[in-house]
Design an enzyme around this catalytic site. Structure first.
Site, short mmCIF file in Angstrom:
data_model
loop_
_atom_site.label_atom_id
_atom_site.label_comp_id
_atom_site.label_asym_id
_atom_site.label_seq_id
_atom_site.Cartn_x
_atom_site.Cartn_y
_atom_site.Cartn_z
N CYS A 252 0.72 -1.19 -0.12
CA CYS A 252 0.06 -0.05 -0.14
C CYS A 252 1.04 1.30 -0.01
O CYS A 252 1.51 1.28 -1.02
CB CYS A 252 -1.08 0.21 1.08
SG CYS A 252 -2.51 0.92 0.98
N LEU A 253 1.06 2.14 1.07
CA LEU A 253 1.92 3.19 1.17
C LEU A 253 3.01 2.76 0.81
O LEU A 253 3.88 3.49 0.29
CB LEU A 253 1.57 3.99 2.42
CG LEU A 253 2.44 5.22 2.54
CD1 LEU A 253 1.91 6.37 1.56
CD2 LEU A 253 2.52 5.58 4.02
N HIS A 335 -4.10 -5.27 -0.29
CA HIS A 335 -3.68 -5.99 1.10
C HIS A 335 -3.75 -7.16 1.33
O HIS A 335 -4.71 -7.92 1.58
CB HIS A 335 -4.67 -5.11 2.19
CG HIS A 335 -4.52 -3.83 2.68
ND1 HIS A 335 -3.50 -3.41 3.83
CD2 HIS A 335 -4.71 -2.46 1.78
CE1 HIS A 335 -3.56 -2.13 3.83
NE2 HIS A 335 -3.99 -1.42 2.75
N GLU A 337 -2.87 -9.08 3.64
CA GLU A 337 -3.37 -9.58 5.10
C GLU A 337 -4.68 -9.51 5.17
O GLU A 337 -5.14 -10.18 6.34
CB GLU A 337 -2.46 -8.72 5.80
CG GLU A 337 -3.07 -7.43 6.50
CD GLU A 337 -3.08 -6.66 5.42
OE1 GLU A 337 -3.86 -5.49 5.31
OE2 GLU A 337 -2.37 -6.65 4.31
#
Length: 362
Positions: A252-253, A335, A337
């Protein structure tokens, strides 16, 4: 108690308060997940954002400590169509309303979330605010207009840990992994620990050269809120990691920071990707994964032999993964996770461990 949702264009939605009786401003976004409201609220990537949930009935299974993705509610507020005050779940320890009140976060119910979501998709994510009051006041809109927005905002240094800490048990683990906390979710740390890493979490602004002195074997760049281009310290650290050829994984970031370090650009999306139903295609295997996502910025890049794009989003062709030829790198926008969302991409944590293992053996 009445509550008002006020958008920066002057639109006003009147509803009912079900959280803490206060006022809060932020960027108004929507998430299409059908479950996982506790994980969404506690995800640091939602800092300075008020989350609209498109699924109409929210609160029906209550709140449980196991579902926390950080130590507190990170979102600035919650917007739902219908709040359920009597959860039907044997694990529930409190209601969603009480959870919001515990952390002094407002919630508004009884508004047309479908209309609001269609507005955001058409016009982009606006600034707005939730105001709990007996009647509307023009001062509400004035407060919304003072909110500076998310663009150019460095929020990673706001949500990061204050000091280094260890996660899980490092006993008997072969490789030491340094996790940069830009707003890391707890389930990311769980899965890195389960993959076999001895996990150490560092504040966002820690220089990479300082972490290298701890004898780490690899680096991980976490998810987080705000504008990646504003995180210049993170770009500097990532450059040092690349120059020293450490295995690196970014989510992500973290993925966006890797892109910027490689000379790519990032842009603010119209309304972002937030939900558990985003189709992502691997350009290496052709395999399609349904992924969990939460981001309002994206890497702008073209594929090349030296820096190929590894994954793309099948809804809008945005970049979902980038590589660097000859470098031990994993970088994904989504993501893996989950929490909430599908588990299609969890293999990436083991893939990263295998990448570190093969790199060290060389």
């Amino acid at each position: 108690m009445k509550a008002f949702l006020v958008l920066e264009n002057g639109d006003v939605y009147e509803g009912e308060s079900f959280g803490y009786e206060t006022q809060s401003v932020g960027e108004i976004v929507f998430n299409t997940s059908m479950a996982g409201y506790q994980e969404i609220l506690t995800d640091p990537s939602y800092a300075n954002q008020i989350v609209t949930l498109t699924y109409p009935m929210i609160g029906n299974y209550g709140i449980h400590p196991e579902n926390m993705e950080s130590g507190k509610i990170q979102a600035a507020g919650m917007i739902v169509k219908e709040y359920v005050d009597r959860p039907s779940n044997f694990k529930a320890q409190k209601t969603l309303s009480q959870f919001l009140k515990d952390y002094k976060i407002p919630g508004i119910q009884g508004i047309d979330t479908r209309k609001l979501t269609r507005f955001i998709r058409t016009n982009g994510a606006p600034n707005g605010g939730i105001f709990v009051a007996n009647e509307y006041s023009d001062s509400f809109l004035a407060q919304v207009k003072k909110f500076p927005g998310i663009a150019d905002a460095d929020l990673a240094k706001v949500v990061t840990t204050d000091k280094k800490y260890e996660f899980g048990s490092g006993s008997g683990k072969k490789y030491k992994l340094a996790v940069y906390d830009y707003g890391v979710k707890t389930n990311i740390l769980r899965l890195l620990d389960s993959a076999g890493f001895a996990v150490s979490v560092y504040p966002a602004q820690t220089p990479a050269s300082e972490i290298m002195k701890d004898g780490v074997d690899a680096f991980f760049l976490s998810n987080g809120p705000g504008d990646p281009a504003a995180c210049t310290y993170a770009i500097d650290s990532t450059k040092a990691i690349l120059e020293n050829n450490y295995p690196l994984f970014g989510i992500c970031l973290g993925h966006q920071i890797i892109g910027l370090t490689l000379g790519k650009k990032t842009e603010k999306m119209k309304f972002g990707h937030r939900g558990g139903n985003q189709p992502v295609k691997s350009l290496e295997t052709g395999r399609v994964e349904i992924t969990s996502q939460n981001h309002g910025f994206a890497v702008v890049a073209e594929t090349s032999e030296k820096e190929p794009i590894s994954f793309i989003n099948l809804n809008d062709d945005t970049v979902e993964g980038i590589l660097k030829s000859g470098y031990p790198l994993l970088s994904v926008q989504y993501h893996p996770e989950s929490s909430p969302g599908p588990n299609d991409s969890r293999y990436l944590f083991q893939k990263f461990y295998d990448l570190v293992d093969s790199t060290k053996k060389k």
